[in-house]
Design an enzyme around this catalytic site. Structure first.
Site: not given
Length: 376
Positions: A207-210, A284
């Site tokens: 998980v990393h997307r803003p 993501d």
């Protein structure tokens, strides 16, 4: 090696996925490649290790870009690239994808009248809330050669009025990146054993997307659903990006990590090894949507939209944060060994692993001195 002069092709990038996807292109260009890293993502633990692991040459680094707002990143990189292209003008500039670094590289090339090659052109999510969508559309308008990964990407460009003569369907460089960086079977067995994992017996998540990490409700929903998937016999492995960890702590959600097997960020080869044997991927990431098709593994994509519909046909399901994650995950897991075997037998929609070779040939055609291009 290409017939192009030394340091004559500026390859502008700024993130780890770009490093991965451009590795084979840099290798094939040999001394002709001049790697320029804007520093959009840079730290020793992540980008520094990727440079070493991928065997890439030391880049020219820009300064004052990482961690800044989008407009500042683009403007700071653009100013420095303009200076660089003035003092050391390349014969061509290559950018990949839809990052702020790629847009800065495209604008700098355009401003100096340098031929621009866009790798992975024509991706469209049709989601104007995504900064990347604006970046990729702008880069495609500026590019002289548009390397579309798929026929669908080419169709997107033609529908927008791009001249067909500027478009080449090359495949996606991710295919050769995965095939080149995936460890052999013996090494994969060792890596899994070192982490106490059994092939086909765990879930691997990122998980990393803003849109997911900057919204506490979305982050809470994702971590809660991942935790609910974890069982004694089927751990959920979560390599945690430092930025994501910071957002979890700031939102007071650290307790939701307890059911998960949290690790530090993984090197690319180790990540591919774990992904190759995961019963399911949940992410993501845009790149993982492509990588799962090469590895033959199912993926639940946690995003509002995707620019890679080709993966959705067989390999992946697009869901929003919340119950849809668990529903899609359990549906995929229920397919068991038969489902994994079915995906493993399917070809990747992203090409045959020769994209980088095709792109080098295109570069030679537009950038090599005439006598070299004729001999190539």
């Amino acid at each position: 090696m290409s017939p192009l002069p030394p340091r004559s092709v500026a390859i502008v990038l700024g993130t780890r996925p770009e490093l991965v996807k451009l590795t084979d292109l840099v290798r094939l260009l040999g001394p002709a490649a001049h790697l320029v890293h804007t520093g959009q993502h840079y730290d020793e633990e992540l980008s520094g290790r990727f440079l070493t692991e991928l065997g890439l040459p030391e880049p020219t680094f820009l300064t004052g870009v990482g961690g800044r707002p989008r407009a500042v990143q683009i403007s700071a990189a653009l100013a420095q690239l303009d200076d660089l292209f003035t003092t050391e003008p390349p014969l061509a500039v290559v950018v990949q994808g839809d990052t702020n670094a790629a847009l800065a590289g495209a604008l700098a090339a355009n401003a100096r009248g340098i031929p621009l090659v866009h790798v992975e052109a024509g991706l469209r999510s049709h989601d104007r809330a995504m900064p990347e969508e604006h970046n990729r559309v702008l880069i495609d308008r500026l590019a002289d050669v548009l390397c579309a990964a798929t026929e669908d990407n080419r169709a997107n460009l033609l529908a927008e009025g791009v001249d067909d003569a500027r478009v080449a369907v090359t495949g996606n460089t991710v295919v050769e990146a995965v095939l080149g960086q995936l460890p052999g079977e013996r090494e994969r067995t060792r890596l899994l054993a070192g982490r106490g994992l059994t092939a086909d017996g765990y879930v691997l998540a990122t998980v990393h997307r803003p849109e997911n990490t900057d919204a506490p409700d979305a982050l809470r929903a994702i971590l809660g659903e991942l935790g609910a998937l974890a069982t004694a016999g089927r751990p959920v492995v979560l390599p945690l990006h430092p930025r994501t960890r910071g957002r979890i702590e700031a939102a007071g959600l650290t307790d939701l990590l307890a059911p998960l097997t949290v690790t530090a960020p993984l090197g690319y080869s180790e990540f591919l090894a774990l992904a190759r044997h995961a019963a399911l991927l949940v992410s993501d990431s845009g790149g993982i949507q492509e990588e799962c098709t090469v590895l033959g593994r199912p993926l639940v994509v946690v995003r509002r939209s995707t620019e890679r519909p080709e993966a959705m046909a067989e390999f992946a399901d697009l869901v929003r944060p919340g119950r849809e994650i668990g529903e899609a995950a359990r549906r995929r897991l229920a397919e068991g060994p038969e489902g994994l075997a079915r995906l493993a037998a399917l070809p990747s929609p992203f090409g045959d692993g020769l994209a980088s070779e095709r792109i080098v040939n295109l570069l030679v055609a537009i950038a090599a001195p005439a006598e070299l291009a004729t001999a190539a």
